[in-house]
Every structure is written in structure tokens, then in C-alpha cells.
Scaffold this motif. Sequence first.
Motif, PDB file in Angstrom:
ATOM      1  N   GLN A 147       3.270   4.604  -7.504  1.00 57.98           N
ATOM      2  CA  GLN A 147       4.636   4.837  -7.857  1.00 57.98           C
ATOM      3  C   GLN A 147       4.971   4.180  -9.310  1.00 57.98           C
ATOM      4  O   GLN A 147       5.870   4.609 -10.074  1.00 57.98           O
ATOM      5  CB  GLN A 147       5.648   4.280  -7.052  1.00 57.98           C
TER       6      GLN A 147
ATOM      7  N   LYS B  74     -11.012  -3.332  -0.182  1.00 59.28           N
ATOM      8  CA  LYS B  74      -9.801  -2.881  -0.288  1.00 59.28           C
ATOM      9  C   LYS B  74      -9.276  -2.357  -1.450  1.00 59.28           C
ATOM     10  O   LYS B  74      -8.728  -1.338  -1.725  1.00 59.28           O
ATOM     11  CB  LYS B  74      -9.070  -3.989   0.287  1.00 59.28           C
ATOM     12  N   LEU B  75      -9.442  -3.241  -2.604  1.00 64.88           N
ATOM     13  CA  LEU B  75      -9.069  -2.891  -3.882  1.00 64.88           C
ATOM     14  C   LEU B  75      -9.656  -1.444  -4.264  1.00 64.88           C
ATOM     15  O   LEU B  75      -9.018  -0.411  -4.944  1.00 64.88           O
ATOM     16  CB  LEU B  75      -9.320  -3.873  -4.883  1.00 64.88           C
ATOM     17  N   ILE B  76     -11.188  -1.378  -4.240  1.00 66.17           N
ATOM     18  CA  ILE B  76     -11.727   0.077  -4.417  1.00 66.17           C
ATOM     19  C   ILE B  76     -11.013   1.350  -3.924  1.00 66.17           C
ATOM     20  O   ILE B  76     -10.530   2.269  -4.466  1.00 66.17           O
ATOM     21  CB  ILE B  76     -13.106  -0.028  -4.190  1.00 66.17           C
TER      22      ILE B  76
ATOM     23  N   LEU C  43       0.942  -1.260  -0.216  1.00 65.94           N
ATOM     24  CA  LEU C  43       0.142  -0.092  -0.159  1.00 65.94           C
ATOM     25  C   LEU C  43       0.818   1.356   0.060  1.00 65.94           C
ATOM     26  O   LEU C  43       0.515   2.189  -0.770  1.00 65.94           O
ATOM     27  CB  LEU C  43      -0.925  -0.112   1.192  1.00 65.94           C
ATOM     28  N   PRO C  44       1.923   1.267   0.894  1.00 65.49           N
ATOM     29  CA  PRO C  44       2.646   2.405   0.776  1.00 65.49           C
ATOM     30  C   PRO C  44       3.243   3.005  -0.636  1.00 65.49           C
ATOM     31  O   PRO C  44       3.318   4.114  -0.760  1.00 65.49           O
ATOM     32  CB  PRO C  44       3.683   2.095   1.895  1.00 65.49           C
TER      33      PRO C  44
ATOM     34  N   LYS D 219      -1.916  14.972  -9.079  1.00 62.46           N
ATOM     35  CA  LYS D 219      -0.511  15.324  -9.817  1.00 62.46           C
ATOM     36  C   LYS D 219      -0.786  16.372 -11.062  1.00 62.46           C
ATOM     37  O   LYS D 219       0.019  17.150 -11.374  1.00 62.46           O
ATOM     38  CB  LYS D 219       0.010  13.895 -10.075  1.00 62.46           C
TER      39      LYS D 219
ATOM     40  N   ASP E 259      -2.613   2.757   8.234  1.00 59.12           N
ATOM     41  CA  ASP E 259      -1.934   3.601   6.897  1.00 59.12           C
ATOM     42  C   ASP E 259      -3.038   3.986   6.164  1.00 59.12           C
ATOM     43  O   ASP E 259      -3.296   4.891   5.439  1.00 59.12           O
ATOM     44  CB  ASP E 259      -0.933   2.859   6.435  1.00 59.12           C
ATOM     45  N   GLU E 260      -3.733   2.670   5.624  1.00 58.45           N
ATOM     46  CA  GLU E 260      -4.770   3.016   4.693  1.00 58.45           C
ATOM     47  C   GLU E 260      -5.821   3.832   4.896  1.00 58.45           C
ATOM     48  O   GLU E 260      -6.404   4.399   3.812  1.00 58.45           O
ATOM     49  CB  GLU E 260      -5.186   1.385   4.184  1.00 58.45           C
TER      50      GLU E 260
ATOM     51  N   LEU F  59      -7.939   1.419  -2.927  1.00 56.99           N
ATOM     52  CA  LEU F  59      -6.651   1.450  -3.448  1.00 56.99           C
ATOM     53  C   LEU F  59      -6.798   2.136  -4.750  1.00 56.99           C
ATOM     54  O   LEU F  59      -5.897   3.255  -4.949  1.00 56.99           O
ATOM     55  CB  LEU F  59      -6.192  -0.019  -3.276  1.00 56.99           C
ATOM     56  N   ILE F  60      -7.635   1.626  -5.519  1.00 56.86           N
ATOM     57  CA  ILE F  60      -7.741   2.383  -7.059  1.00 56.86           C
ATOM     58  C   ILE F  60      -8.174   3.755  -6.883  1.00 56.86           C
ATOM     59  O   ILE F  60      -7.484   4.556  -7.665  1.00 56.86           O
ATOM     60  CB  ILE F  60      -8.793   1.432  -7.619  1.00 56.86           C
TER      61      ILE F  60
ATOM     62  N   SER G  14      -0.843  -1.411   8.922  1.00 59.74           N
ATOM     63  CA  SER G  14      -0.856  -1.068   7.526  1.00 59.74           C
ATOM     64  C   SER G  14      -2.311  -0.533   7.498  1.00 59.74           C
ATOM     65  O   SER G  14      -2.539   0.296   6.427  1.00 59.74           O
ATOM     66  CB  SER G  14      -0.425  -2.259   6.888  1.00 59.74           C
TER      67      SER G  14
ATOM     68  N   GLU H  15       2.618   9.112   1.515  1.00 58.21           N
ATOM     69  CA  GLU H  15       2.438   7.625   0.851  1.00 58.21           C
ATOM     70  C   GLU H  15       3.497   7.849  -0.357  1.00 58.21           C
ATOM     71  O   GLU H  15       4.137   6.690  -0.986  1.00 58.21           O
ATOM     72  CB  GLU H  15       1.172   7.567   0.300  1.00 58.21           C
ATOM     73  N   GLU H  16       3.384   8.795  -1.227  1.00 60.94           N
ATOM     74  CA  GLU H  16       4.075   8.859  -2.419  1.00 60.94           C
ATOM     75  C   GLU H  16       5.548   8.843  -2.157  1.00 60.94           C
ATOM     76  O   GLU H  16       6.643   8.211  -2.793  1.00 60.94           O
ATOM     77  CB  GLU H  16       3.862  10.195  -3.117  1.00 60.94           C
TER      78      GLU H  16
ATOM     79  N   GLU I 254      -3.548  10.627  -9.130  1.00 56.08           N
ATOM     80  CA  GLU I 254      -2.987  11.143 -10.274  1.00 56.08           C
ATOM     81  C   GLU I 254      -3.736  12.385 -10.727  1.00 56.08           C
ATOM     82  O   GLU I 254      -3.122  13.096 -11.212  1.00 56.08           O
ATOM     83  CB  GLU I 254      -3.529   9.982 -11.341  1.00 56.08           C
TER      84      GLU I 254
ATOM     85  N   GLN J 240      -9.041  -5.532  -9.824  1.00 56.23           N
ATOM     86  CA  GLN J 240     -10.146  -4.876  -9.143  1.00 56.23           C
ATOM     87  C   GLN J 240     -11.172  -5.447 -10.062  1.00 56.23           C
ATOM     88  O   GLN J 240     -12.405  -5.957  -9.759  1.00 56.23           O
ATOM     89  CB  GLN J 240      -9.761  -3.560  -9.123  1.00 56.23           C
TER      90      GLN J 240
ATOM     91  N   VAL K 179      -5.186   5.776  -5.935  1.00 56.92           N
ATOM     92  CA  VAL K 179      -4.372   5.942  -7.170  1.00 56.92           C
ATOM     93  C   VAL K 179      -4.908   6.911  -8.181  1.00 56.92           C
ATOM     94  O   VAL K 179      -4.121   8.001  -8.460  1.00 56.92           O
ATOM     95  CB  VAL K 179      -4.091   4.565  -7.804  1.00 56.92           C
TER      96      VAL K 179
END
Lengths: 518, 676
Positions: free
Chosen positions: A455, B571-573, A450-451, B586, B632-633, B575-576, B629, B675-676, B583, A467, B579
Motif C-alpha cells: 500500500q 520471509k522477506l523474499i 503483512l496485510p 496492477k 495469511d502469508e 514478501l518482496i 498471520s 490483502e490490498e 505491482e 532484504q 509486492v
Amino acid sequence: MAGYKPVAIQTYPILGEKITQDTLYWNNYKTPVQIKEFGAVSKVDFSPQPPYNYAVTASSRIHIYGRYSQEPIKTFSRFKDTAYCATFRQDGRLLVAGSEDGGVQLFDISGRAPLRQFEGHTKAVHTVDFTADKYHVVSGADDYTVKLWDIPNSKEILTFKEHSDYVRCGCASKLNPDLFITGSYDHTVKMFDARTSESVLSVEHGQPVESVLLFPSGGLLVSAGGRYVKVWDMLKGGQLLVSLKNHHKTVTCLCLSSSGQRLLSGSLDRKVKVYSTTSYKVVHSFDYAASILSLALAHEDETIVVGMTNGILSVKHRKSEAKKESLPRRRRPAYRTFIKGKNYMKQRDDILINRPAKKHLELYDRDLKHFRISKALDRVLDPTCTIKTPEITVSIIKELNRRGVLANALAGRDEKEISHVLNFLIRNLSQPRFAPVLINAAEIIIDIYLPVIGQSPVVDKKFLLLQGLVEKEIDYQRELLETLGMMDMLFATMRRKEGTSVLGHTSDGFPENKKIES
Amino acid sequence: MAAGGGGSCDPLAPAGVPCAFSPHSQAYFALASTDGHLRVWETANNRLHQEYVPSAHLSGTCTCLAWAPARLQAKESPQRKKRKSEAVGTSNQTDLLALGTAVGSILLYSTVKGELHSKLISGGHDNRVNCIQWHQDSGCLYSCSDDKHIVEWNVQTCKVKCKWKGDNSSVSSLCISPDGKMLLSAGRTIKLWVLETKEIYRHFTGHATPVSSLMFTTIRPPNESQPFDGITGLYFLSGAVHDRLLNVWQVRSENKEKSAVMSFTVTDEPVYIDLTLSENKEEPVKLAVVCRDGQVHLFEHILNGYCKKPLTSNCTIQIATPGKGKKSTPKPIPILAAGFCSDKMSLLLVYGSWFQPTIERVALNSREPHMCLVRDISNCWAPKVETAITKVRTPVMNSEAKVLVPGIPGHHAAIKPAPPQTEQVESKRKSGGNEVSIEERLGAMDIDTHKKGKEDLQTNSFPVLLTQGLESNDFEMLNKVLQTRNVNLIKKTVLRMPLHTIIPLLQELTKRLQGHPNSAVLMVQWLKCVLTVHASYLSTLPDLVPQLGTLYQLMESRVKTFQKLSHLHGKLILLITQVTASEKTKGATSPGQKAKLVYEEESSEEESDDEIADKDSEDNWNEDEESESEKDEDVEEEDEDAEGKDEENGEDRDTASEKELNGDSDLDPENESEEE
């Protein structure tokens, strides 16, 4: 020292079509050679003698092809009308054929003009065959008659008028020179004996009979007509053994493999099916481009020739056996070195000490034994392993999880290695047999990495894929759950029905009681 | 004019549909399709001129047709006053069409009146009429039939003038000699009759199969030194069923020569033949042969005696659809008929389907060995609804009669009509150009028919297909049906499945359920449909539980992971989304905002770093790695924690009050940056 116990690889039943000996055998043919004939190919017959030429009847011609020739090596074209059923004699030197105008003609393979012409049928002769003694010819015609001809005298010996419709197929017994069978559009197959003047046996096929076949032993008879192929036991007086309905259009031709173990049937639905003659199950099937009219197998099944309605003859040759050059193997110790001392009997005072047998361990087991867990995981995540034997990979992951070190093993990987792992997950997560283990692994991976998410675009993409897959699987499972509900309901209604029937009785009983009471 | 292919009697290979151009000006093209309709098209503008359905069109379909020669009609019109019929229009207008039927009657149809002129039945044939020929001058009609006879008719009186046995088998074709005194007939052998006496003048061996077309190719003998008796020295042409050779015969004075003088070879059985008669010795005969495979072969040859080797065509014409878009394989369009225009330099081509043929005039260029015309006919399948159709006759029909319509027609009826366009002629085959070769085109034909079949599949064919697939266990067939996404279609199909196929279908579905979710989802749709539609049937099955047991277990085992999977999905959702969010930020950070953030960070960075370090150390003591963790999330949680710790650490509350207000907004970007 306690020995290391190798990881037990769980075996799972293999899904999908089983690859049987038959599929291997019948797939082992080269791509077909296609030859264009002048008309629909109504009959293909192989010469029983080497060099195993075959005669192809199409339109008004009979072509004789050599085993590998694509041009006819000989042509008989002296027919005024459509020719039918060119058949070789057992010695491969004579050929007989019927014709639309009612004639039966006998050819010498080396000659050109007919040796004999048997005139007597008034309508098209669709089937002819030589009897087992080689000196007679049986013919069946559209004038409902079956005739037996003598070759030396060129005379008609017998006529059977028992069929009540076109006689379209027939064959003579290979053993008994007097026996032959014919199939007719009047739905019957009849067996005739030349020594008597009438049929000795008749079976009802139920559909116009398109093709008949006698097993070499003469005990079993196969008839094809309509969508059915039926097998009859002749020794039991024509008892129906099996009825096969595997085509969805009329079955037009039958053929036995050279071993007699397989029966082939061709049909207008453009398929050839191969049946086992022990279980009468379809063991293989071929597809062709057009409706199949005729089918023949060469000696030792070396060639499959199929004639179709569009006039195309498809010839498939067996692939030549790839001869593997046996590598010069290292000379192994002689047999006696292994049995040395095995039969030594222990004397009274001797103490026998067995040398511990060295256990053979797989590479991943060796790694695990030495607690190189990451390396073990790397080994089973190798593409060769993941694709061929995913169950090993899954078993190792499971073992690592059991030891509680899966997180450690998965940690500390670079982009490429993570994407390897994720690839494996994407490929196998939806398989129910692997799902529990892999879901766990996926969660751990997410937790670990996760961290560093965001990247690497490669890894991100993989996560995205994962997913998507999981989403689909969840949707699917939701649907399945709904369906399960439906099925529960169905099962429940069944049980209730039993219950309600009982209730019904009682409720019927009650009013009566009431009536009595009132 | 030839009525091609009418004589075929092989059920396996249905011959070309009878059709003919009207004589001389070729203004009309008559076509009798298999559904019993006679349609007359205008060749000039490709319009339907007339449509006529004989009352007996279903029992006796039209087997051959022939236009009456114009001269005859011109002559005939004064004779009409015998009968009290209305005046015929302009005399040179082609009028009468003779139709032969499968039951042996001959119908005369008048295109001017648009109705049946008369029927020739009495004393005629009692079997299928194979060919009809008009006599050029006498107004007689000759017909031949499967009943082995040739009949000469008087058209005016509708009576048989003469009837004689023409062959031992069915007579399949006829042709009248140019001078009108002889008649060629053909069954298997070709016979030349003297019409006066009905005697055989010559025999020709003929073909191995029934002759489907006969035609005189010359009207004058090549050798003009000898006196011409009207027939000797003439050449004629014959084509037969299943035969790729067209034979040319010469009528000789001595009766010895039995074999053909020469032959033309084509790629498939000829279905329609047209030629230009050569008037003199020097002028070559031009021959256009339409084959069953839809190509036209053109021959140009001066007939002068014996030639051993079969001649191949000078020019081949094909038509194909333009290959554009994704389905880029060009599809061949069959040519149905071809006729030479009166100038002999251009050709009328009829192509497309029998129900909506397209007629086009193509100039001939004899130097090109191959012509491939590219035409788009994809959207002109349906019959055009135009007022220009002068007369459309529907058959008189009993209301109780049940009409069985042949299966294929009408399939395209729903598609919107549009005029045929794209007149670009892509005839030049430059070597090395990227045009597809004929072989490839032909190869594409097979594939394309498959594709087309798929597109054309309708609901009513699905149950049949599925049943057949289940019975023969045909993988492709099952795939074709089971991979539909249309829920309605699935429902309809399941509704129409016969009951005995339900259990095999369920078993097949069981097999297919254990795959990738992508394909398995479709199977669930099928399964649901089967269960809902046939619930009552299934519940009556005594052995329902053993039948569906495996299916049930399979599904149950698969659903077991649902909970875990959902968890993972959550979890995946998260995470995505993170991301994608990162982005976005950014990409969208504007410098002004950034400056602001940096400023804020400076003040709070130390604190937060400390805090997190503190928290980590605490957590390490309290909980295991995983919870860390998780923390963290879970950003929000952390925020709350952080806030809580703010208070716990007991920092200056005075300043904190303000800071806390901004705190939420501050911490968010901070966490991300970490995180980055």
C-alpha cells in the motif's frame, strides 16, 4: 510497594579507533598556512625566547618569520651557496648557520651582515649549534670533522676527526656546556666532551644518521636514520632502549613537544608521527603533501612548522581555546542543606524513619513503568536516540520482547513510523551485537504488517532495502562459514602434527621391532 | 639554442631532460631521455625520426646536447675528404649533435648517418659535462664540466685544443658571444673570457645557485653612437637552479657595474629558454621561458638600460587536457620545451611526456595575457610504431649484462597508440565564462596525480604498498590496497607478501571484518587468500591459536545468527515477490481480463468470505495470533485449506465439481485483493 526496576542497558565495547587525549590534542590545530620558499626547507628553528619567531633555512636564504606573519620579517641572504641549519641561541639574539662552501656564519638578529665568520671546514657544514654556555659554537661538516669555535675570539678551539663519513646532524647538551653529540653517515652517533680530545661515547645506529636529539635532562638520546628512530640511554653508557620503525621511508627530523612527553618524527614518507615518551607507541600521525625535511614545534606546542622538499613551509597554529560563557546557573541550595541532620545521633527511644529517596527514571523507563509500551518504543526510536545510542533502543526492544508485548508495541503504526522502525533495522541489523534482537523484531514487523504490504511505496522500498541487506549479510556469513572451515582445518592440522609426531615415533619403532623379530 | 637545465646537480630536483631544436629551420627536435636514449623527432609532423642508444647509456647518461650550426657543416663537408668518409648529404642539412655525458666524454652523433660520428675523450673532462657550445664559425666545440675546467675541442681531429680552469667550483653553463670572440662561462659567478688569450675580461656576480642557462640577447649594442668593439654594450641573460628570476646583464666598458640591469620573474625554475635576437634597437627581444611547472612565459621587452623592478611575463601559455565525462577536472600537461620559429611570430611547443612528446606550432598573439590550450593526449602515450623511423640503433650489449630499466618508463607502453588530435584552441579567456581558472587547474593537479597513481597501480606495487601501509599503519594506503575487488589481484598480492607481514595483515583484517557486510565481504576474500596461500606457514606457527583466536571467535559470533537470518530472509523474499507481483498485475491488467475475474468473483465471493471468517474463528480458538498471520502469508496453504473446507462445509457437490476445477485459479486473485 515494589519499586520499578529500570531497564538494564547493555553496554558494548566501542569499535573502531579510540579517541584518545592525544588525538584531541594534536587535531586541535587550524588548517595549515602554506608558504612557498625558494628551495627545499632544510631546517626550521624556533627562538626559545618570546615572541617565538622562527628561522627557516631554504636554499641560500634564511628567513625569519614572526609567529603569525606570512611574510618574513627578516631575511639573511648573504650566502654564496646553500645555507644549512640556522639555529637560534638560547637567548634568541644570535643566529648561527652553516653553508655549502664550508663557512659558519654568526648573525645578530637585529643586524644584517654576519658578526663572525668561522673558516676552517673544507666542505659543506650541515649542522651547527650553540653550546649551553652560549659562547661556543659546534659545527659538523662533510669533511668528516667536528669543530668547536669560540665566539668572542672567533677562533677554532678543537677539532674532532673521529667520524669516517659526512657529519650531518648534531646537537649540544642544554645542561653541560662541554657536551655535544653528532650523528654521521658512518652510522654512528658520538658524544664529545670539550674537555677531552676524543669522543666519550659512541653508539651504532645502523643507518646513516639524519637527525639526533637530546632530551632536556640529557639522559636520553634519540637518533633517526634510515627508517628507524632509536632511543639510547646515555647514563647507562649508550644502551639501546627502544628502536622504533614506524615510517616506511627515511626519517629526516626529530622534535620534542614542549612538555617533553611526546616525540615527533618527520620522514620522507610525508608523515609526522607522534610518540609517547613513556610507552614509545605512536599516538598520532599527521599527513603532509610532500616529503618532510624539517619540523619544529613552538613554545607550548602553539605552532607546528614543517618544511618540505618542494619548498613549501606548512605552518599550523593551535586553535585558540574556545571560551565558553558560563551561563548564569540557578543558585543551588547551599551545602549545609544537604548535610543537615546527617550527623544526628539516634537517641535510645527514637525511631528513625528514612524518607524514601526518589529514584530518577529515564523517560522511557517511566513509560514502561506505566505500561505505555508504544510510547516507550516511540521515544527510543527517535532519531537522536537511534543514532547516538542504538544500544538503548535495542535494550528496550529486548525488554519489550521479554515482556511479550513487542508485537503490540510495534502494531498500529502509520507509514512514517514504520519507516522509522525499518530505518533503524536497516542501520543496525548487520551489527552482530544487535542482530539476535533485531532479527526477531523484524520478523514480528513482517508478520504484523503483512496485510498492508504494497500500500505504501515508501515502506515497500524500505523492505526492499532490508532484504538486500539481509541477503548481503547472509552471503557474508556464508563466506565466513567457509573461512571458519578453513581455520578449523588449520587448527586441526596443528593438533594432528603433535599427534603425528608421536605416531612417527611409534611407526619408527615398529620396523625396528620387525627387523629384530625377523 | 639552449640546452636548458643541464647544469642542475641537485638530486632532489631532477632538472629538465636535455633537449634542443635543430638550428635555423627547427626541423628536428633532439631529446636525450633519462633512460639513455637519444631521440630525434621531426617537428613538422611529430614523428620519431631517429632513435639512438649509446652503448654506455646506462653508466654515462646524456647530460647536455647541442646541434652543430648549419653553416659549420656546410663548410665542413669539403674538409671531410681528409678522412675517407662517405659524402654527406645536402650541405644545409643539420647533421651533427654533440652529447655530453655524466662520465665526462662527449659524443658526436651524425643524424645523417644515424650513427656515432666520433668520440671526444682524450684529455677532456673527468667528470660530468654540464654544457656544450659550438662555435659559430671556427668549428670548435666548447664544453664545461663539474671538474671545474673548460675545454676547447677541435672537432675535425677530435683533440683538445685548449683546456683551462674556469672556476673554483663546477662550471655549469657556457655561451659564445655573437661575434665569436668571447665566451661566457658560469658556475656560481659569471665570467666573460677572451677566447684568443683565455683571459678573464669581466666578472659578474651571478646567482646564489649554479647558473643553468646563459644566452646573449642582443647582437648589436643599443647605443650605436659609440664604436662597437664586438662585446661592449651587449646584453645577456642568465637563469639559475632553484631561482625564479632570470637576470639580464650588460657588458659595460667600465668594470664597475656588478649587479644585473634587470630581471624577469617566472613562476618556477626555468628549464628551457629560447629567444629571438633583436637585430636593431627598436625591435623588442622576445623570450620564451619554460618553467618546471610546465608553463611557458613569454616576455617582450626592448632592452634599454637599468630597470629595478622584476618584469612579469606578457603572456603565459598552459596546456591542459579537456575535462570531459565524470573525471572532469582538467589535468595540466607539462610543456617541455618551446622554440621560436624563424618568423618570430609563432612558437613550437613540445609537451606531454618525455617518451612521447607532442610537437605543435602555435601562433603567438601577444595581446592575450593568458593562453590555455586544450589538448587530448590521453591515448598517445606509447611510442608510435611507424616505418618512418629511418634508423633505430640498439646498443651493442653483452648478453650476460643485466639491464636495470628505470621504473616509470614503460608503464604506458601497453596502451594503444593514437595520433594526437583535437586541434581546437581554447585560448580566449572570456571573463565570466565557465572555464576553470588556473588556480583551480593547478589545484586539480594534485588530486589528479593521486588518481593517476591509483590507476597506474600494478600488481607488483601492491605488496610493497600493503607492507608499507601495515608498517606505518597508514589508513589510506591500506584502503587503497584492501578495497580491490579483483580476486586475481588479491591472490597475487598475498603471494608476494613477505612472511613477517602475514600476522599484521591478519590483525588488520580482523579489525576490518567487523563492519558492514558490503566492505567486510572484500576482507573475507583477503582472509581466504591468506589462509589458502600461507596455510603451511600458518600451521607451523607455534602460537597460531592465540594469534587467530580473536578472529575465530569474532567470526563464530557473527555466524551464530545465520539460521535466524536465513529464516528472515525467506520471509522477506516472499514478501518482496508479492509486492512486485502485485505491482505487475496492477500495471498489466487489461479490461477484458478484469471483467472475467469480476464475473467469477461474484459467484464465489460469499463463500470464500465465509470460509475465511470461519477459518479465522477456528484458528483463534486453536492457535495464537502468529500462526494466523503465517497463514495469511502462505497463500498456497490457504488454498489447500480453503479447498479442504469447501469439502467440509458440505456444499452442493454437484456444482462444486465444476467450481473446484476453476477454484485454484479463482482463489488466487481473490486473496490478493483481500490483502490490498
